[in-house]
Design a protein around this motif. Structure first.
Motif, short mmCIF file in Angstrom:
data_model
loop_
_atom_site.label_atom_id
_atom_site.label_comp_id
_atom_site.label_asym_id
_atom_site.label_seq_id
_atom_site.Cartn_x
_atom_site.Cartn_y
_atom_site.Cartn_z
N GLY A 147 3.84 9.52 39.37
CA GLY A 147 2.73 8.44 39.57
C GLY A 147 2.03 8.12 38.17
N VAL A 148 1.03 7.38 38.24
CA VAL A 148 0.25 7.24 36.91
C VAL A 148 -1.20 7.31 37.17
N VAL A 149 -1.88 7.67 36.30
CA VAL A 149 -3.35 7.73 36.26
C VAL A 149 -3.82 6.54 35.29
N VAL A 150 -4.67 5.66 35.83
CA VAL A 150 -4.85 4.70 35.09
C VAL A 150 -6.68 5.01 34.60
N VAL A 151 -6.70 4.94 33.20
CA VAL A 151 -7.97 4.92 32.86
C VAL A 151 -8.54 3.97 32.06
N ARG A 152 -9.74 3.50 32.63
CA ARG A 152 -10.52 2.39 31.90
C ARG A 152 -11.71 2.75 31.04
N LEU A 153 -11.47 2.62 29.87
CA LEU A 153 -12.66 3.04 28.97
C LEU A 153 -13.51 1.79 28.78
N PHE A 154 -14.62 1.98 29.40
CA PHE A 154 -15.77 0.86 29.02
C PHE A 154 -16.47 0.90 28.05
N SER A 155 -17.38 1.82 27.78
CA SER A 155 -18.50 1.67 26.76
C SER A 155 -19.06 2.96 26.33
N ALA A 156 -20.05 3.12 25.40
CA ALA A 156 -20.70 4.31 25.17
C ALA A 156 -21.91 3.69 24.66
N GLU A 157 -23.07 4.70 24.72
CA GLU A 157 -24.15 4.09 24.43
C GLU A 157 -24.98 5.64 23.51
N GLY A 158 -25.95 5.14 22.63
CA GLY A 158 -26.61 5.91 21.75
C GLY A 158 -26.12 7.15 20.96
N LEU A 159 -24.89 6.70 20.52
CA LEU A 159 -24.00 7.62 19.61
C LEU A 159 -24.73 8.15 18.42
N ARG A 160 -24.22 9.24 17.77
CA ARG A 160 -24.94 9.71 16.46
C ARG A 160 -24.64 8.77 15.48
N SER A 161 -25.45 8.48 14.48
CA SER A 161 -25.13 7.82 13.34
C SER A 161 -24.42 8.72 12.31
N ALA A 162 -23.29 8.10 11.72
CA ALA A 162 -22.55 9.15 10.84
C ALA A 162 -22.35 8.45 9.62
N ASP A 163 -22.77 7.41 9.36
CA ASP A 163 -22.75 6.61 8.11
C ASP A 163 -23.94 6.53 7.70
N SER A 164 -23.97 6.21 6.24
CA SER A 164 -25.19 5.88 5.47
C SER A 164 -25.92 4.55 5.91
N ASN A 165 -25.21 3.54 6.61
CA ASN A 165 -25.84 2.47 6.90
C ASN A 165 -26.71 2.82 8.23
N GLY A 166 -26.45 3.93 8.73
CA GLY A 166 -27.37 3.87 10.20
C GLY A 166 -26.33 3.76 11.39
N PHE A 167 -25.01 3.34 11.10
CA PHE A 167 -24.11 2.99 12.29
C PHE A 167 -23.03 4.24 12.19
N SER A 168 -22.18 4.01 13.10
CA SER A 168 -20.90 4.57 13.21
C SER A 168 -19.95 3.62 13.40
#
Length: 230
Positions: free
Chosen positions: A144-165
């Motif tokens: 068979g097959v497992v189907v995974v739908r990746l929607f979104s993420a929230e509140g991730l850690r900032s890893a870059d100097s501009n305050g984002f990732s």
């Protein structure tokens, strides 16, 4: 918002070309296009979605920033524009052409629609019914097959100097690996991507699904942002 194409953009690189990409900002939520290599007349045909109170979204309008991608130095800003959505108060969709502040034109198609609350409720009901349905034991030994739908993420850690990732996800199940697209300069990425993991059903269901989140870097190793097993 569908980002169609650009025309006669500024040539920021040697050889009379650029490597343009676009950042679209609506209500302080940013989306980023792919980069088109060596072109001043790029074609994207990429669609982006914002959710929110319709009047607020239309009142704010869209800020477009076009950059030339550079490998070893800061990306060059090659033009900006503010796009008014006044036309959408009278119609559900419109085609717009935006003159950039430096040189060139960006062509867009924009439309709005009401949130499909009824569709979301129907999907939730369908998933609940599927979870409660009895499983045929014989089916577990088949393929068979497992189907995974990746929607979104929230509140991730900032890893870059501009305050984002620049986050992306690596998915692993029963020895098979998949990787999502990268979402640039955001801590609340939206992917809405679907992945397929084929195999023997019993083996797939017994194995944990591993999700590893990383920040994409140009010159250094990608930074881990977190991991979870389901």
């Amino acid at each position: 918002v569908t980002l169609l194409r650009g025309e006669h953009l500024l040539a920021a690189d040697r050889g009379g070309t650029s490597d343009p990409y676009v950042i679209l900002d609506l209500s302080s939520i940013q989306r980023r296009s792919s980069t088109v290599k060596r072109s001043i007349d790029p074609v994207w045909n990429e669609t982006f979605q914002w959710n929110g109170v319709l009047r607020d979204l239309l009142d704010d309008g869209l800020i477009i920033s076009v950059f030339d991608r550079d490998k070893h130095s800061r990306d060059d800003n090659i033009g900006m524009a503010h796009v008014s959505f006044d036309a959408l108060f009278a119609t559900r969709e419109a085609s717009l052409s935006c003159e950039l502040s430096i040189q060139g034109t960006i062509h867009l198609e924009v439309k709005w629609q009401r949130a499909a609350a009824e569709a979301e409720a129907a999907l939730a009901a369908g998933l609940a019914a599927a979870r409660s349905a009895p499983v045929d034991p014989a089916a577990l030994s088949g393929r068979g097959v497992v189907v995974v739908r990746l929607f979104s993420a929230e509140g991730l850690r900032s890893a870059d100097s501009n305050g984002f990732s620049d986050p992306y996800v690596r998915l692993s199940l029963a020895g098979r690996k998949e990787t999502s697209e990268t979402r640039y300069e955001t801590l609340d990425p939206i992917w809405d991507e679907t992945f397929y993991f084929p195999g023997v059903v019993k083996t797939l269901l017994a194995a944990p699904l591993k999700l590893s989140l990383y920040d994409r870097d140009k010159l250094d190793a990608d930074d881990p942002l977190g991991e979870v097993k389901l």
